[in-house]
Write an enzyme that holds these catalytic residues in place. Sequence first.
Site, PDB file in Angstrom:
ATOM      1  CB  SER A 143      44.804 -33.466  97.844  1.00  0.00           C
ATOM      2  OG  SER A 143      43.646 -32.724  97.304  1.00  0.00           O
ATOM      3  CE1 TYR A 156      48.518 -35.085  95.950  1.00  0.00           C
ATOM      4  CE2 TYR A 156      45.856 -34.635  95.368  1.00  0.00           C
ATOM      5  CZ  TYR A 156      47.184 -34.463  95.973  1.00  0.00           C
ATOM      6  OH  TYR A 156      47.531 -33.176  96.394  1.00  0.00           O
TER       7      TYR A 156
HETATM    8  N1  NAP Z   1      48.819 -27.088  94.676  1.00  0.00           N
HETATM    9  C1  NAP Z   1      47.758 -27.737  94.369  1.00  0.00           C
HETATM   10  O1  NAP Z   1      46.561 -27.059  94.223  1.00  0.00           O
HETATM   11  C2  NAP Z   1      47.810 -28.519  95.773  1.00  0.00           C
HETATM   12  C3  NAP Z   1      45.689 -29.008  95.900  1.00  0.00           C
HETATM   13  C4  NAP Z   1      45.290 -29.573  97.389  1.00  0.00           C
HETATM   14  C5  NAP Z   1      46.944 -30.230  97.829  1.00  0.00           C
HETATM   15  N2  NAP Z   1      47.385 -29.839  98.352  1.00  0.00           N
HETATM   16  C6  NAP Z   1      48.766 -30.607  98.470  1.00  0.00           C
HETATM   17  O2  NAP Z   1      50.220 -29.277  98.639  1.00  0.00           O
HETATM   18  C7  NAP Z   1      51.101 -30.032  99.269  1.00  0.00           C
HETATM   19  C8  NAP Z   1      52.278 -29.000  98.495  1.00  0.00           C
HETATM   20  O3  NAP Z   1      52.265 -28.951  97.275  1.00  0.00           O
HETATM   21  P1  NAP Z   1      52.339 -27.682  96.460  1.00  0.00           P
HETATM   22  O4  NAP Z   1      51.574 -27.164  95.794  1.00  0.00           O
HETATM   23  O5  NAP Z   1      52.537 -27.034  97.105  1.00  0.00           O
HETATM   24  O6  NAP Z   1      53.540 -28.312  95.656  1.00  0.00           O
HETATM   25  P2  NAP Z   1      55.520 -28.509  94.961  1.00  0.00           P
HETATM   26  O7  NAP Z   1      55.708 -26.789  94.986  1.00  0.00           O
HETATM   27  O8  NAP Z   1      54.933 -29.316  94.084  1.00  0.00           O
HETATM   28  O9  NAP Z   1      55.353 -28.798  96.780  1.00  0.00           O
HETATM   29  C9  NAP Z   1      56.449 -30.173  96.780  1.00  0.00           C
HETATM   30  C10 NAP Z   1      56.569 -30.130  98.301  1.00  0.00           C
HETATM   31  O10 NAP Z   1      56.639 -31.515  98.711  1.00  0.00           O
HETATM   32  C11 NAP Z   1      58.620 -30.906  98.768  1.00  0.00           C
HETATM   33  N3  NAP Z   1      58.373 -33.154  98.304  1.00  0.00           N
HETATM   34  C12 NAP Z   1      58.876 -34.031  97.463  1.00  0.00           C
HETATM   35  N4  NAP Z   1      58.474 -35.054  97.978  1.00  0.00           N
HETATM   36  C13 NAP Z   1      59.639 -34.589  99.212  1.00  0.00           C
HETATM   37  C14 NAP Z   1      60.355 -36.092 100.188  1.00  0.00           C
HETATM   38  N5  NAP Z   1      60.889 -37.200  99.568  1.00  0.00           N
HETATM   39  N6  NAP Z   1      60.642 -35.115 101.062  1.00  0.00           N
HETATM   40  C15 NAP Z   1      60.856 -33.351 101.697  1.00  0.00           C
HETATM   41  N7  NAP Z   1      59.643 -33.289 101.026  1.00  0.00           N
HETATM   42  C16 NAP Z   1      59.396 -33.902 100.057  1.00  0.00           C
HETATM   43  C17 NAP Z   1      59.022 -30.927  97.594  1.00  0.00           C
HETATM   44  O11 NAP Z   1      60.664 -30.274  97.913  1.00  0.00           O
HETATM   45  P3  NAP Z   1      62.418 -31.059  97.329  1.00  0.00           P
HETATM   46  O12 NAP Z   1      61.267 -31.724  95.530  1.00  0.00           O
HETATM   47  O13 NAP Z   1      63.000 -30.068  97.596  1.00  0.00           O
HETATM   48  O14 NAP Z   1      61.386 -31.860  98.368  1.00  0.00           O
HETATM   49  C18 NAP Z   1      58.402 -28.954  97.419  1.00  0.00           C
HETATM   50  O15 NAP Z   1      58.625 -28.358  98.492  1.00  0.00           O
HETATM   51  C19 NAP Z   1      51.451 -31.305  99.335  1.00  0.00           C
HETATM   52  O16 NAP Z   1      51.010 -32.702 100.099  1.00  0.00           O
HETATM   53  C20 NAP Z   1      49.998 -31.205  97.593  1.00  0.00           C
HETATM   54  O17 NAP Z   1      49.771 -33.232  98.154  1.00  0.00           O
HETATM   55  C21 NAP Z   1      48.814 -29.010  96.626  1.00  0.00           C
END
Ligand code: NAP
Length: 251
Positions: A143, A156
Amino acid sequence: MNRVLDGKVAVVTGAGRGLGKAMALALADAGASVTLAGRTAVHLEELSTEIKASNGEALACPTDVTDEAAVERMVAATVETFGRVDILVNNSGVLTTTPLLDQPAEDWDRIIDTNLRGTFLATKAAGRHFVGQRSGKVLNVASSFALKGTPNHAAYCASKAAVMAFTRSMAVEWARHNVQVNAVAPGYFVTDINADLRADEEFTGKVLKTIPARRMGSPDELAPWLLLLVGPQSEYTTGSIAVIDGGQSLQ
Ligand SMILES: NC(=O)c1ccc[n+]([C@@H]2O[C@H](COP(=O)([O-])OP(=O)(O)OC[C@H]3O[C@@H](n4cnc5c(N)ncnc54)[C@H](OP(=O)(O)O)[C@@H]3O)[C@@H](O)[C@H]2O)c1
């Protein structure tokens, strides 16, 4: 879409929604068979159905990435179903917005365990195959928050900075095995993870002023980097961290 990944097999963690779902669809669109991991089975089944409806191959594999035995089963099921594994996308992640003095230790542990331990466990389980077959690609989702100080997100940011350090270390450790380990560091992308933050209009207005592109990213905008970093043209690219944030971290 160019089918650069025809014949390849990918595992995507956190594939049920958000960035993981967009990346799983892009991988399937490029010809890869995809194992869809995450805790919520219904999301994985829906996505699997969607991919199969477009003549792709998918395996819904409910997995908690913090559980070592479950992660080992995820990789074993992939190899059993598709015959091999070539690509791992470590995307599962959680975030809370909490001043450190209010943060329970359990909350800290949950964030570090999901974002960092989960990345370690899946890399180890898939990496055993990558090293054995002398080819493989790991893409870690870090991130841009970890590139600077971000208040109320210490756990985080610490977890994602550690993912970057892990990426560089594994890139060096596995280069001699022809395994490439890279990362993306997204800025703000519109997903569930920041829904609470985005619900605050004043906060969103302030954030948009810090992004030179003046908008947040859409999940499908990660696909070009994803396909480059896990595709055949990145054999000499390892340990790189692609910052994809509309220019936010540059100023
Ligand atoms: N969106 C942004 O702005 C942003 C920016 C920088 C980095 N990121 C990173 O991108 C990645 C995806 O995030 P997102 O934005 O798509 O958020 P999101 O929509 O909240 O998705 C998070 C995903 O992680 C899964 N997850 C959470 N805990 C888990 C566990 N213990 N085991 C397996 N799966 C798990 C969730 O599925 P379940 O709850 O079904 O397990 C979900 O599919 C993350 O690593 C996040 O930190 C996002």
